[in-house]
Design an enzyme around this catalytic site. Structure first.
Site, PDB file in Angstrom:
ATOM      1  N   ASP A 216      37.151  48.866  48.157  1.00  0.00           N
ATOM      2  CA  ASP A 216      36.078  47.796  47.642  1.00  0.00           C
ATOM      3  C   ASP A 216      36.418  46.560  47.981  1.00  0.00           C
ATOM      4  O   ASP A 216      35.793  45.554  47.614  1.00  0.00           O
ATOM      5  CB  ASP A 216      36.182  48.093  46.140  1.00  0.00           C
ATOM      6  CG  ASP A 216      37.587  47.514  45.668  1.00  0.00           C
ATOM      7  OD1 ASP A 216      38.488  47.439  46.475  1.00  0.00           O
ATOM      8  OD2 ASP A 216      37.777  47.334  44.559  1.00  0.00           O
ATOM      9  N   GLU A 303      51.992  45.075  43.880  1.00  0.00           N
ATOM     10  CA  GLU A 303      52.217  44.284  45.139  1.00  0.00           C
ATOM     11  C   GLU A 303      53.761  43.629  45.131  1.00  0.00           C
ATOM     12  O   GLU A 303      54.596  44.023  46.042  1.00  0.00           O
ATOM     13  CB  GLU A 303      51.324  43.182  45.354  1.00  0.00           C
ATOM     14  CG  GLU A 303      50.017  43.572  45.519  1.00  0.00           C
ATOM     15  CD  GLU A 303      49.203  43.549  44.079  1.00  0.00           C
ATOM     16  OE1 GLU A 303      47.926  43.917  44.184  1.00  0.00           O
ATOM     17  OE2 GLU A 303      49.756  43.652  43.242  1.00  0.00           O
TER      18      GLU A 303
END
Length: 357
Positions: A216, A303
């Protein structure tokens, strides 16, 4: 009597002469027509040979184009621009990208994906950019108990070098019917399966960089030039994420070392950066054999979880012109309103019953 005899001899001589002349002329006419016929046939053969040569050349060019696509543009690619024309910067950059050396690192891009109305559209959009990146290997992992025909067919026609995997997210880690989706992280299982595939199929002899590219996002072709520069762990800004126009590292103008971060969400994160804002050298992934994502990590901190296992802040390599350029955006295409389609589905008249969208 004697005069008649002479007349008869003269007549026979004249007859012989006329007949010889006739035969000579007749043979020359035949010869001329024969020569004309040979010339005409030669011309026709020449035209036929020329047409066959043209068809053969076009066929070879078509085969070469297909081979280039199948090999992910591993061969040098040149965009011809007439000498008299002005070479635009876009053509120059495309030539530069297409003519990379074969020893350049391969970019292994990991993309988790799941079935939804926008899935094919999202994959189509990002694949068009990926086609501009030479030495590119796309690892697409479906959140599914098996490979779907939609993704299988799409990848087969994408023109990219790819690996198609699947790994369903365990039901206990999926959001309930009325539970917010943000409470449960997406892509954990799929990214881990891709990392395991990399460790099982690649080794120290391979030259590559690992990048996590969600379907996306929006990617610039310039991003892949930056990814190739990664020695261990590279980092760069990401647009439209974390409630900011730009979230990412702040780099020293001289040393290019990361000195801080632009962030507005969870500012105490060790690595306040989006998943699209970093890449890890293949050798680091092979060294850190246990580095993976975890379901125990809070959403939005994945992350940090993977980066803490492979690097430190001091080791980060600030890229994208000293962390001043944005080459990737967290665009998150909005879900379309398909209320009319749902009504048709109830009537058994779905618009995509025989058309794949």
């Amino acid at each position: 009597m004697e005069s008649n005899h002479y007349c008869c001899i003269i007549y026979k001589i004249w007859q012989f002469f006329i007949r010889s002349l006739y035969l000579i002329c007749h043979s020359r006419i035949i010869l001329v027509f024969g020569l004309l016929f040979v010339v005409w046939q030669s011309y026709n053969n020449f035209e036929a040979q020329k047409e066959l040569y043209r068809l053969a050349r076009e066929s070879l060019e078509a085969i070469r184009a297909d081979l280039i696509t199948l090999k992910n543009i591993h061969e040098p690619l040149y965009v011809h621009v007439p000498p008299s024309a002005e070479t635009c910067s876009c053509a120059s950059e495309y030539n530069k990208i297409g003519n990379v050396s074969s020893d350049y690192p391969t970019i292994y891009t990991i993309t988790p994906t799941f079935a939804r109305p926008l899935q094919k559209a999202e994959l189509t959009r990002i694949s068009q950019t990926f086609l501009l990146a030479p030495n590119f290997h796309w690892i697409v992992v479906e959140d599914s108990p098996n490979k779907t025909s939609l993704v299988t067919n799409f990848l087969a026609q994408s023109g990219l070098n790819y690996t198609h995997l699947y790994a369903p997210t365990p039901s206990k880690h999926k959001p309930g019917k009325n539970e917010p989706k943000w409470k449960h992280p997406r892509g954990v299982e799929q990214r881990n399966v891709a990392l395991r595939w990399i460790r099982a199929n690649l080794n120290e002899r391979h030259n590559g960089v690992i990048y996590f590219a969600d379907d996306d996002n929006t990617y610039s072709r310039h991003l892949f030039q930056e990814i190739r520069k990664v020695k261990r762990v590279g980092i760069w800004p990401v647009g439209l994420v974390g409630g900011l126009m730009v979230e990412g590292p702040i780099c020293d103008k001289v040393t290019k070392k990361v000195t801080g971060f632009k962030t507005a969400w969870a500012t105490n994160r060790p690595f306040p950066i989006d998943m699209a804002g970093f890449a890890i050298n293949l050798q680091v992934i092979l060294e850190k054999k246990n580095a993976e994502f975890s379901y125990k990590t809070l959403n939005g901190l994945h992350e940090n979880h993977i980066l803490r296992q492979v690097t430190t802040r001091e080791e980060l390599e600030g890229l994208a012109n000293g962390c001043t350029k944005v080459y990737v955006w967290h665009t998150q295409t909005s879900t379309p309103d398909l209320h009319a389609e749902k009504k048709l589905e109830k009537q058994g008249k779905s618009t995509n019953s025989v058309i794949e969208v």
